[in-house]
Enzyme design. Structure first.
Site, mmCIF file in Angstrom:
data_model
loop_
_atom_site.group_PDB
_atom_site.id
_atom_site.type_symbol
_atom_site.label_atom_id
_atom_site.label_comp_id
_atom_site.label_asym_id
_atom_site.label_seq_id
_atom_site.Cartn_x
_atom_site.Cartn_y
_atom_site.Cartn_z
ATOM 1 N N GLY A 8 -16.606 7.369 32.781
ATOM 2 C CA GLY A 8 -16.618 6.328 33.822
ATOM 3 C C GLY A 8 -15.843 6.618 35.033
ATOM 4 O O GLY A 8 -16.407 6.607 36.057
ATOM 5 N N CYS A 12 -9.570 -18.664 36.310
ATOM 6 C CA CYS A 12 -10.395 -19.227 35.418
ATOM 7 C C CYS A 12 -9.667 -20.123 34.310
ATOM 8 O O CYS A 12 -9.229 -21.358 34.783
ATOM 9 C CB CYS A 12 -11.148 -18.156 34.815
ATOM 10 S SG CYS A 12 -12.703 -18.762 33.986
ATOM 11 N N HIS A 22 -13.460 -15.392 39.295
ATOM 12 C CA HIS A 22 -12.651 -13.937 39.189
ATOM 13 C C HIS A 22 -12.754 -13.160 40.406
ATOM 14 O O HIS A 22 -13.475 -12.217 40.545
ATOM 15 C CB HIS A 22 -13.329 -13.282 37.968
ATOM 16 C CG HIS A 22 -13.220 -13.760 36.727
ATOM 17 N ND1 HIS A 22 -12.299 -13.774 35.710
ATOM 18 C CD2 HIS A 22 -14.116 -14.922 36.069
ATOM 19 C CE1 HIS A 22 -12.420 -14.583 34.688
ATOM 20 N NE2 HIS A 22 -13.371 -15.504 34.781
ATOM 21 N N GLU A 54 -10.735 -10.813 40.966
ATOM 22 C CA GLU A 54 -10.440 -9.294 40.564
ATOM 23 C C GLU A 54 -11.792 -8.416 40.583
ATOM 24 O O GLU A 54 -11.688 -7.337 40.666
ATOM 25 C CB GLU A 54 -9.860 -9.114 39.362
ATOM 26 C CG GLU A 54 -10.653 -9.825 38.176
ATOM 27 C CD GLU A 54 -10.703 -11.098 37.739
ATOM 28 O OE1 GLU A 54 -10.881 -11.385 36.390
ATOM 29 O OE2 GLU A 54 -10.205 -11.989 38.474
#
Length: 542
Positions: A18, A380, A514, A516
């Protein structure tokens, strides 16, 4: 003409396909080409949304609400190209679609088989939606030889024949282990991996060889000879001290030049890597450092918080400091002294999570941050625990809890069964399926004028990615704000709390979404930039 690059792996998993794909995408971008990156996952789950973080790592959520593989986070962070639902496919999703078509009778009584039906579905996925894109990079999950991966390898083999000559490139990532007792680097695992790949009809054009030390010239020549590739196509892929140096390291080894050579592209401008050089300079030569405690439930596997970890690094880059992360399992605070673990940190981050396990430890971490004036960032679940802590310890509501943990008389946090998505009402059954049923993807939020978080964003209207099914109960808003904590952000319809903060605290912010998932090294998310800035200020007070 769109060109296709297929990245496969061999020998062992977790070699970094990846990251290699993302870095190659960044290099091609730096040469002026447009790119799209996709991930083909061979597992039978429809998506990773119901998989344990210990099984799969982080679930990366796209703007359009897809729960995807964490590698899509690498793709976005390195190229800045937003990932979509159409960039990640699994065997489970392919079979789900094929079986649904078979049940409808779409195959007109024909026998449904892996070849051609499954492989055709894979090829359709790879080829769809690529108009105007110069290069599509497709990473195949797992390693060559895995039985579940065979339909994917067969599909890309077919594409290698069906597309025009010079329209495909096959890159194989392998491992060159060093045996200390023998004092040698061994090429045999790579030879066997390529042999396995060739046995199913794929001849790699380029080999990327992971190693912990430079590959001797004789070993490169041997690999090229036995694996049927040019010596210049044996690319050394050594470990580096920061992942953001990978594009530069691969360019130095000639990866992008070799890829263009496979496609017969000549005369391309050299890549402009100035922004990557700036990032690595700020990482390697910081002007200070701060320590951030991540109080989580899955800290035994750092990949469970991959985007979170990188976003803190981005915040450090923006502030020219090194961010040292102190990973803490939240359950330890349920039996041990919180101060012992947190008194030396400059900021506390409590991330998302599911279930009751470790929740009391997260509440204890929020209390420590609130009472000791340590910068606190609740994401969250971390926001929800901060609200419960404030009501319990300041608001006198001892029974404040979440219905996620079971029946409660004070449901400060409760499950959502309906919400607005753009102009449509979305409904969910409380006891329905778990997969794909959360509030997923990008949603707008309206921030309170003059609030700290609005100042950080520089706007009162934001859009962020969500992944949750529980929400702070607005019936408790008056009691929450009586504690000194304010709800500073709401959904546009005014029904769902999106952010909270304590105005009198040096830096105490909780968000239901979120952030991030949208941070990048060359564009750090404003909340992480501000959080690390607050941590720097706190470090100077110690």
């Amino acid at each position: 003409m769109t060109r296709y690059i297929f990245i496969t792996g061999g020998v062992v998993s977790s070699l970094g396909k990846g990251l290699a794909s993302a870095a190659l995408g960044a290099l091609l971008q730096a040469r002026g080409f447009s790119v799209r990156l996709r991930k083909l996952d061979p597992y039978l789950n429809v998506d990773p949304g119901t998989m344990s973080p210990y099984q799969h790592g982080e679930v990366y959520v796209t703007d359009d609400g897809a729960e995807t593989d964490l590698d899509l986070g690498h793709y976005e962070r390195f190229t800045g190209v937003p990932a979509t639902r159409g960039d990640n496919i699994t065997t489970g999703r392919i079979y789900q679609d094929i079986i649904a078509r078979e049940r409808r009778g779409d195959y007109l009584g024909g026998t449904v088989q892996v070849i051609p039906h499954v492989t055709d579905a894979i090829k359709d996925f790879v080829l769809s939606g690529n108009d105007g894109v110069d290069f599509v990079l497709c990473e195949i999950g797992g390693t060559v030889g895995d039985i579940e991966g065979l339909p994917f390898f067969e599909a890309i083999r077919q594409l290698g024949n069906e597309l025009e000559r010079g329209q495909t490139c096959f890159i194989h990532l392998t491992l060159l282990p060093y045996i200390p007792s023998a004092g040698e680097m061994k090429t045999k695992p790579t030879q066997h991996s390529v042999k396995e790949l060739r046995s199913i009809g794929i001849q790699p054009d380029i080999l990327m060889c992971r190693a912990d030390r430079p590959i001797p010239k004789d070993e490169r020549r041997k690999i090229a000879l036995f694996c049927n590739v040019r010596e210049s196509a044996v690319i050394q892929a050594m470990d580096v001290d920061t992942i953001y140096d990978v594009p530069h390291a691969y360019h130095t080894e000639g990866l992008d030049r070799e890829v263009l050579s496979v496609f017969g592209i000549k005369g391309s401008v050299e890549p402009n890597l100035a922004k990557w050089n700036t990032i690595t300079h700020n990482i390697r030569e910081p002007e200070g450092d701060v320590t951030i405690a991540i109080v989580g439930k899955y800290t035994g596997l750092k990949d469970a918080y991959k985007s979170l970890n990188e976003s803190l690094v981005h915040g450090g880059i923006a502030n020219k400091v090194r961010v040292n992360i102190k990973w803490l399992e939240s359950e330890i605070f349920e039996t041990e002294d919180t101060a012992y673990y947190l008194e030396d940190v400059n900021g506390i981050l409590v991330p998302g999570g599911f279930g009751e396990r470790g929740s009391e430890g997260k509440i204890a971490a929020a209390e420590f941050a609130r009472t000791r004036a340590v910068p606190y960032f609740g994401i969250c679940f971390g926001m929800q625990m901060a609200v419960i802590e404030s009501l319990r310890n300041v608001g006198g509501l001892a029974g404040a809890s979440s219905t996620e943990f079971g029946p409660t008389n004070e449901p400060v946090v409760g499950i959502m069964t309906e919400w607005m998505q753009q102009n449509e009402l979305v409904t969910r059954a409380a006891n329905g399926d778990l997969g794909g049923t959360m509030r997923l993807g990008a949603y707008d939020a309206t921030l309170k004028e003059g609030s700290r978080i609005a100042d950080i964003y520089g706007s009162t209207r934001i859009s962020e990615r969500h992944r949750h099914r529980y929400e702070v109960n607005t019936a408790y808003r008056q009691q929450i704000e009586a504690t000194g904590m304010i709800i500073s952000g709401m959904s546009p319809d005014g029904l769902l709390p999106e952010t909270v903060e304590i105005p009198t605290h040096p830096w105490f912010i909780g968000v239901q979404y979120h952030p991030e998932l949208k941070s990048k090294p060359f564009a750090p998310h404003p909340l992480f930039r501000s959080f690390i800035e607050a941590a720097v200020a706190q470090s100077r007070l110690v």
